[in-house]
Motif scaffolding. Sequence first.
Motif, PDB file in Angstrom:
ATOM      1  N   TYR A  24     -38.654 -72.963  60.489  1.00 18.35           N
ATOM      2  CA  TYR A  24     -39.327 -71.706  60.813  1.00 18.35           C
ATOM      3  C   TYR A  24     -38.832 -71.200  62.157  1.00 18.35           C
ATOM      4  CZ  TYR A  24     -42.482 -73.793  57.430  1.00 18.35           C
ATOM      5  OH  TYR A  24     -42.987 -74.404  56.314  1.00 18.35           O
ATOM      6  N   TYR A  25     -38.767 -69.898  62.271  1.00 16.78           N
ATOM      7  CA  TYR A  25     -38.447 -69.277  63.554  1.00 16.78           C
ATOM      8  C   TYR A  25     -39.383 -68.089  63.722  1.00 16.78           C
ATOM      9  CZ  TYR A  25     -36.121 -66.773  67.260  1.00 16.78           C
ATOM     10  OH  TYR A  25     -35.861 -66.116  68.437  1.00 16.78           O
ATOM     11  N   LYS A  26     -40.007 -68.011  64.876  1.00 19.71           N
ATOM     12  CA  LYS A  26     -40.918 -66.900  65.134  1.00 19.71           C
ATOM     13  C   LYS A  26     -40.668 -66.393  66.547  1.00 19.71           C
ATOM     14  CE  LYS A  26     -45.720 -65.531  64.865  1.00 19.71           C
ATOM     15  NZ  LYS A  26     -47.092 -65.925  64.558  1.00 19.71           N
ATOM     16  N   ASP A  27     -40.575 -65.092  66.663  1.00 23.25           N
ATOM     17  CA  ASP A  27     -40.432 -64.421  67.942  1.00 23.25           C
ATOM     18  C   ASP A  27     -41.465 -63.309  67.976  1.00 23.25           C
ATOM     19  OD1 ASP A  27     -39.382 -63.929  70.428  1.00 23.25           O
ATOM     20  OD2 ASP A  27     -37.489 -63.077  69.718  1.00 23.25           O
ATOM     21  N   ARG A  28     -41.474 -62.539  69.009  1.00 26.57           N
ATOM     22  CA  ARG A  28     -42.505 -61.520  69.182  1.00 26.57           C
ATOM     23  C   ARG A  28     -42.621 -60.562  67.996  1.00 26.57           C
ATOM     24  NH1 ARG A  28     -42.137 -57.148  73.765  1.00 26.57           N
ATOM     25  NH2 ARG A  28     -43.450 -55.682  72.698  1.00 26.57           N
ATOM     26  N   ASN A  29     -41.519 -60.043  67.519  1.00 26.57           N
ATOM     27  CA  ASN A  29     -41.545 -59.075  66.412  1.00 26.57           C
ATOM     28  C   ASN A  29     -40.721 -59.532  65.211  1.00 26.57           C
ATOM     29  OD1 ASN A  29     -43.133 -57.107  67.735  1.00 26.57           O
ATOM     30  ND2 ASN A  29     -41.349 -56.555  68.960  1.00 26.57           N
ATOM     31  N   PHE A  30     -40.592 -60.826  65.056  1.00 22.91           N
ATOM     32  CA  PHE A  30     -39.727 -61.338  63.998  1.00 22.91           C
ATOM     33  C   PHE A  30     -40.235 -62.704  63.544  1.00 22.91           C
ATOM     34  CE2 PHE A  30     -35.993 -63.784  62.627  1.00 22.91           C
ATOM     35  CZ  PHE A  30     -35.448 -62.920  61.698  1.00 22.91           C
ATOM     36  N   ARG A  31     -40.191 -62.919  62.232  1.00 30.58           N
ATOM     37  CA  ARG A  31     -40.538 -64.226  61.664  1.00 30.58           C
ATOM     38  C   ARG A  31     -39.574 -64.508  60.530  1.00 30.58           C
ATOM     39  NH1 ARG A  31     -43.146 -65.935  57.163  1.00 30.58           N
ATOM     40  NH2 ARG A  31     -43.624 -63.804  56.638  1.00 30.58           N
ATOM     41  N   GLU A  32     -39.075 -65.764  60.488  1.00 27.62           N
ATOM     42  CA  GLU A  32     -38.145 -66.142  59.434  1.00 27.62           C
ATOM     43  C   GLU A  32     -38.428 -67.576  59.004  1.00 27.62           C
ATOM     44  OE1 GLU A  32     -33.498 -65.510  58.810  1.00 27.62           O
ATOM     45  OE2 GLU A  32     -33.931 -66.895  60.455  1.00 27.62           O
ATOM     46  N   ASP A  33     -38.479 -67.798  57.693  1.00 27.69           N
ATOM     47  CA  ASP A  33     -38.596 -69.129  57.110  1.00 27.69           C
ATOM     48  C   ASP A  33     -37.274 -69.405  56.399  1.00 27.69           C
ATOM     49  OD1 ASP A  33     -41.264 -69.013  57.891  1.00 27.69           O
ATOM     50  OD2 ASP A  33     -41.952 -68.397  55.905  1.00 27.69           O
ATOM     51  N   ASN A  34     -36.706 -70.568  56.653  1.00 28.11           N
ATOM     52  CA  ASN A  34     -35.460 -70.968  55.993  1.00 28.11           C
ATOM     53  C   ASN A  34     -35.742 -72.201  55.156  1.00 28.11           C
ATOM     54  OD1 ASN A  34     -33.597 -69.074  57.275  1.00 28.11           O
ATOM     55  ND2 ASN A  34     -34.145 -70.154  59.142  1.00 28.11           N
ATOM     56  N   HIS A  35     -35.529 -72.086  53.863  1.00 27.17           N
ATOM     57  CA  HIS A  35     -35.737 -73.205  52.954  1.00 27.17           C
ATOM     58  C   HIS A  35     -34.365 -73.650  52.449  1.00 27.17           C
ATOM     59  CE1 HIS A  35     -37.883 -75.806  50.232  1.00 27.17           C
ATOM     60  NE2 HIS A  35     -37.074 -75.404  49.270  1.00 27.17           N
ATOM     61  N   TYR A  36     -34.060 -74.927  52.662  1.00 26.40           N
ATOM     62  CA  TYR A  36     -32.778 -75.503  52.271  1.00 26.40           C
ATOM     63  C   TYR A  36     -33.006 -76.506  51.155  1.00 26.40           C
ATOM     64  CZ  TYR A  36     -31.519 -73.904  56.987  1.00 26.40           C
ATOM     65  OH  TYR A  36     -31.323 -73.154  58.116  1.00 26.40           O
ATOM     66  N   ARG A  47     -33.792 -67.446  52.745  1.00 27.05           N
ATOM     67  CA  ARG A  47     -34.402 -66.909  53.954  1.00 27.05           C
ATOM     68  C   ARG A  47     -35.431 -65.855  53.566  1.00 27.05           C
ATOM     69  NH1 ARG A  47     -28.948 -67.028  55.047  1.00 27.05           N
ATOM     70  NH2 ARG A  47     -28.362 -68.440  56.722  1.00 27.05           N
ATOM     71  N   THR A  48     -36.639 -66.023  54.085  1.00 27.02           N
ATOM     72  CA  THR A  48     -37.676 -65.022  53.891  1.00 27.02           C
ATOM     73  C   THR A  48     -38.282 -64.706  55.237  1.00 27.02           C
ATOM     74  OG1 THR A  48     -39.353 -66.712  53.469  1.00 27.02           O
ATOM     75  CG2 THR A  48     -38.240 -65.787  51.541  1.00 27.02           C
ATOM     76  N   GLY A  49     -38.786 -63.504  55.378  1.00 28.73           N
ATOM     77  CA  GLY A  49     -39.417 -63.155  56.639  1.00 28.73           C
ATOM     78  C   GLY A  49     -39.673 -61.672  56.751  1.00 28.73           C
ATOM     79  N   LYS A  50     -39.999 -61.275  57.984  1.00 29.37           N
ATOM     80  CA  LYS A  50     -40.249 -59.865  58.235  1.00 29.37           C
ATOM     81  C   LYS A  50     -40.043 -59.577  59.718  1.00 29.37           C
ATOM     82  CE  LYS A  50     -45.207 -60.198  58.997  1.00 29.37           C
ATOM     83  NZ  LYS A  50     -46.478 -59.568  58.755  1.00 29.37           N
ATOM     84  N   THR A  51     -39.863 -58.296  59.982  1.00 32.12           N
ATOM     85  CA  THR A  51     -39.767 -57.825  61.360  1.00 32.12           C
ATOM     86  C   THR A  51     -40.945 -56.896  61.611  1.00 32.12           C
ATOM     87  OG1 THR A  51     -38.422 -55.890  60.874  1.00 32.12           O
ATOM     88  CG2 THR A  51     -37.248 -57.957  61.247  1.00 32.12           C
ATOM     89  N   SER A  52     -40.967 -56.280  62.754  1.00 28.98           N
ATOM     90  CA  SER A  52     -42.103 -55.428  63.100  1.00 28.98           C
ATOM     91  C   SER A  52     -42.138 -54.114  62.322  1.00 28.98           C
ATOM     92  CB  SER A  52     -42.104 -55.133  64.602  1.00 28.98           C
ATOM     93  OG  SER A  52     -40.912 -54.458  64.955  1.00 28.98           O
ATOM     94  N   TRP A  53     -41.041 -53.743  61.689  1.00 27.67           N
ATOM     95  CA  TRP A  53     -41.027 -52.521  60.890  1.00 27.67           C
ATOM     96  C   TRP A  53     -41.862 -52.723  59.627  1.00 27.67           C
ATOM     97  CZ3 TRP A  53     -38.861 -48.295  62.988  1.00 27.67           C
ATOM     98  CH2 TRP A  53     -38.038 -48.494  64.081  1.00 27.67           C
ATOM     99  N   SER A  54     -42.555 -51.702  59.196  1.00 27.70           N
ATOM    100  CA  SER A  54     -43.482 -51.835  58.074  1.00 27.70           C
ATOM    101  C   SER A  54     -42.792 -52.186  56.752  1.00 27.70           C
ATOM    102  CB  SER A  54     -44.293 -50.556  57.892  1.00 27.70           C
ATOM    103  OG  SER A  54     -43.436 -49.476  57.592  1.00 27.70           O
ATOM    104  N   ASP A  55     -41.563 -51.762  56.561  1.00 29.82           N
ATOM    105  CA  ASP A  55     -40.865 -52.025  55.294  1.00 29.82           C
ATOM    106  C   ASP A  55     -39.732 -53.033  55.472  1.00 29.82           C
ATOM    107  OD1 ASP A  55     -39.189 -50.477  56.801  1.00 29.82           O
ATOM    108  OD2 ASP A  55     -38.610 -49.148  55.161  1.00 29.82           O
ATOM    109  N   SER A  56     -39.862 -53.919  56.423  1.00 27.14           N
ATOM    110  CA  SER A  56     -38.726 -54.766  56.768  1.00 27.14           C
ATOM    111  C   SER A  56     -38.848 -56.209  56.289  1.00 27.14           C
ATOM    112  CB  SER A  56     -38.528 -54.760  58.268  1.00 27.14           C
ATOM    113  OG  SER A  56     -39.670 -55.307  58.887  1.00 27.14           O
TER     114      SER A  56
END
Length: 86
Positions: A24-36, A47-56
């Motif tokens: 997992y990686y999380k920052d202020r406006n970003f989150r990402e999960d990496n499954h191997y 890779r799944t995740g989202k950024t601060s943009w509503s459709d991102s």
Amino acid sequence: MPRFTKEVIQTLLDQNEGFERTTYYKDRNFREDNHYIISGGNLYIRRTGKTSWSDSKFDEEEIADVEQARKFLKKFYDDLNCDGVE
């Protein structure tokens, strides 16, 4: 730890069928999960995740190239079945 040549990488992938890890990686406006997962002699990365943009939101899957596999195998070497790998 062995030298991670293409042959050693392939041997480790072949010996560790079904091995899985999630990071997992999380920052202020970003989150990402990496499954191997290692399957069929390949390393699959999802890779799944989202950024601060509503459709991102994103959801991507790929087969790792040699450099990605090398980095993964080095990171998790102590957790892998490394019998016969020198």
